[in-house]
Scaffold this active site. Structure first.
Site, PDB file in Angstrom:
ATOM      1  N   LEU A  78       0.798  -1.231   0.000  1.00 32.95           N
ATOM      2  CA  LEU A  78       0.000   0.000   0.000  1.00 32.95           C
ATOM      3  C   LEU A  78       0.827   1.275   0.000  1.00 32.95           C
ATOM      4  CD1 LEU A  78      -2.647  -1.049   2.697  1.00 32.95           C
ATOM      5  CD2 LEU A  78      -2.921  -1.070   0.203  1.00 32.95           C
TER       6      LEU A  78
ATOM      7  N   ASN B  75       7.860   3.020  -1.093  1.00 34.49           N
ATOM      8  CA  ASN B  75       8.507   2.069  -0.196  1.00 34.49           C
ATOM      9  C   ASN B  75       8.865   0.836  -1.023  1.00 34.49           C
ATOM     10  OD1 ASN B  75       8.974  -0.060   1.644  1.00 34.49           O
ATOM     11  ND2 ASN B  75       7.807   0.994   3.237  1.00 34.49           N
TER      12      ASN B  75
ATOM     13  N   ALA C 142      10.528  -2.007  -0.486  1.00 30.61           N
ATOM     14  CA  ALA C 142      10.277  -3.346   0.056  1.00 30.61           C
ATOM     15  C   ALA C 142       8.791  -3.661   0.082  1.00 30.61           C
ATOM     16  CB  ALA C 142      10.858  -3.455   1.460  1.00 30.61           C
TER      17      ALA C 142
ATOM     18  N   GLU D 290       4.836  13.045   8.945  1.00 29.61           N
ATOM     19  CA  GLU D 290       5.089  11.609   9.119  1.00 29.61           C
ATOM     20  C   GLU D 290       5.791  11.292  10.442  1.00 29.61           C
ATOM     21  OE1 GLU D 290       4.633   9.116   6.278  1.00 29.61           O
ATOM     22  OE2 GLU D 290       3.242  10.662   5.632  1.00 29.61           O
TER      23      GLU D 290
ATOM     24  N   HIS E 108      11.279   8.053   3.998  1.00 31.25           N
ATOM     25  CA  HIS E 108      11.473   8.842   5.208  1.00 31.25           C
ATOM     26  C   HIS E 108      12.964   9.085   5.406  1.00 31.25           C
ATOM     27  CE1 HIS E 108       7.500   6.953   6.736  1.00 31.25           C
ATOM     28  NE2 HIS E 108       7.259   8.186   6.337  1.00 31.25           N
TER      29      HIS E 108
ATOM     30  N   ASP F  25      14.633   8.648   8.020  1.00 30.26           N
ATOM     31  CA  ASP F  25      15.294   7.624   8.847  1.00 30.26           C
ATOM     32  C   ASP F  25      15.730   6.402   8.057  1.00 30.26           C
ATOM     33  OD1 ASP F  25      12.884   6.271   8.497  1.00 30.26           O
ATOM     34  OD2 ASP F  25      12.398   6.141  10.635  1.00 30.26           O
TER      35      ASP F  25
ATOM     36  N   CYS G 267      12.019   1.973  12.522  1.00 31.13           N
ATOM     37  CA  CYS G 267      10.607   2.239  12.208  1.00 31.13           C
ATOM     38  C   CYS G 267       9.695   1.769  13.324  1.00 31.13           C
ATOM     39  CB  CYS G 267      10.214   1.536  10.912  1.00 31.13           C
ATOM     40  SG  CYS G 267      10.861   2.298   9.410  1.00 31.13           S
TER      41      CYS G 267
END
Length: 429
Positions: free
Chosen positions: A21, A25, A27, A174, A243, A245, A360
């Site tokens: 979704l 991202n 992965a 976020e 993000h 991070d 995360c």
């Protein structure tokens, strides 16, 4: 007064699945449609928490949110019993239902942005709930996140919890995944770094808006002379660093970052060194670890922690050890004269396959002794609670979920029952 950092990890929920979704991202997209293992995922997360507890670090936990999330489906016109609502929504719009089924609240680095007492004007810990407006499935999380944070940090003499920002994607926020704090020590006045993205027409969107970061800094009463707003590298975003991070992490006076994490790194480094003399910037050259390897291994999504003996350690996923280039770099890093002295390798493969590494899964909260004593103890882990949560997961969490299972009414009932059992065990029913 001693200040400590507590990691509040999100317990991975019983609907953990690979629906793909999250645009941007890598992965998440790569594993879309695969079979997930919710029970193993939750046990992996709990094992990570236990490893840090065993190292003498305080550990907190936040429960998974209710999924499937029936209230939002009712708001969209589906009615009847909970099961009937889910069945109608799944039949009418499977994509919508997958968003209401997602277990993404496990990634509590996106739950809120946290500023500790030394940095805020009123001397309280401030937490602003993230609105997560850029992704449909994540935009469902703020109300329940706020509920748990207001309960855990309800002592208003020590904490101030702010609701999520309004105005949708125009103030897209976020949370702590795009926020770093650097200071001589956890209890000292620090420099807070807000990293935002700039949309430049690439295939992946920038999720954190500068205006959102500026609003949070105002709400938290930060000193603007010790607050930096820094643009994330568009190259990193387009490579899959959705993000900050994913390409940078900070702890106390150390910034551990990829060479291509920031759009204008020279300007940022200069500003940071001016605001925090003595800061140590550990930059990883792209020639040693390219962006692709950094993002696939989640090297920078490691937790950078201070151990009780004062040394720092990187709590990193097994994928870092599996990547030859990354692991070779880590070995060289540990031999250098930096505070980072240890690599703690953990298995969080189920989370990693969905695009979330060790960092995360946790929200960092720095508190002094008085504030620590004021946190609702139901959200703090000890050995007994940890064992009890393991038993709940082993008893109630589904062993596996296939894409076809998401429309199965028996699975919905199991997920709701599993969460009720967990909340009862935690005293939160």
């Amino acid at each position: 007064m001693t200040t400590v950092e507590i990691n509040f990890d999100g317990l991975i929920g019983p609907t953990h699945n690979y629906a793909g979704l999250s645009l941007g991202n890598v992965a998440s997209a790569a594993n879309a449609g695969e079979v997930s293992s919710p029970r193993a995922a939750a046990l992996q997360g709990l094992a990570k928490m236990k490893q840090l507890m065993d190292r003498g670090l305080p550990q907190g936990v936040l429960p998974p949110q209710e999924r499937p999330y029936v209230p939002v489906l009712r708001m969209l016109g589906f009615d009847g019993s909970d099961a009937a609502v889910c069945a109608a929504a799944f039949a009418a719009d499977p994509a919508l239902f997958r968003n209401a089924f997602a277990a993404s609240s496990m990634w509590t680095a996106n739950a809120a942005t946290v500023s500790p007492k030394p940095d805020t004007a009123d001397g309280r810990v401030h937490l602003t709930v993230a609105n997560l407006a850029s992704m449909a499935h994540r935009s469902l999380e703020p109300p329940e996140t706020e509920q748990w944070l207001r309960l855990a940090f309800g002592a208003e003499q020590h904490f101030c919890v702010h609701s999520a920002l309004r105005f949708g994607v125009h103030f897209g926020d976020e949370g702590a995944a795009n926020h770093m704090r650097l200071a001589p020590a956890h209890g000292a006045t620090g420099v807070e770094v807000f990293v935002y993205g700039e949309d430049k027409g690439g295939r992946f969107p920038a999720r954190q808006k500068r205006r959102a970061s500026e609003a949070i800094a105002r709400l938290h009463g930060l000193d603007m002379k010790r607050t930096l707003f820094v643009a994330q590298s568009d190259a990193a975003i387009q490579a899959g660093a959705f993000h900050n991070d994913v390409v940078a992490v900070a702890n106390e006076h150390v910034l551990f970052t990829h060479e291509h994490a920031f759009e204008d790194k020279a300007k940022f480094y200069n500003a940071l060194e001016d605001a925090l003399p003595g800061v140590l910037i550990v930059e990883v050259p792209s020639a040693e670890v390219g962006l692709e390897d950094a993002i696939r291994s989640y090297l920078f999504n490691s937790q950078l922690i201070t151990l009780p003996n004062g040394d720092m350690a990187l709590v990193m996923p097994q994928e870092c050890r599996d990547n030859i280039r990354v692991w070779d770099y880590v070995q060289r890093l540990l031999d250098k004269n930096t505070p980072i002295r240890e690599a703690i390798v953990i298995d969080v493969r189920e989370s990693m396959r969905n695009g979330g590494g060790p960092a995360c899964l946790r929200l960092r909260v720095q508190v002094d002794e008085a504030a620590m004593a004021a946190i609702d103890s139901r959200f703090l882990l000890d050995e007994r609670k940890w064992e009890a949560l393991n038993r709940v997961v082993e008893t109630h969490w589904p062993e596996r979920i296939t894409p076809g299972d998401i429309g199965n009414a028996a699975l919905w009932e199991q997920a709701w029952a599993a969460r009720r059992a967990l909340l009862a065990e935690m005293g939160l029913a």
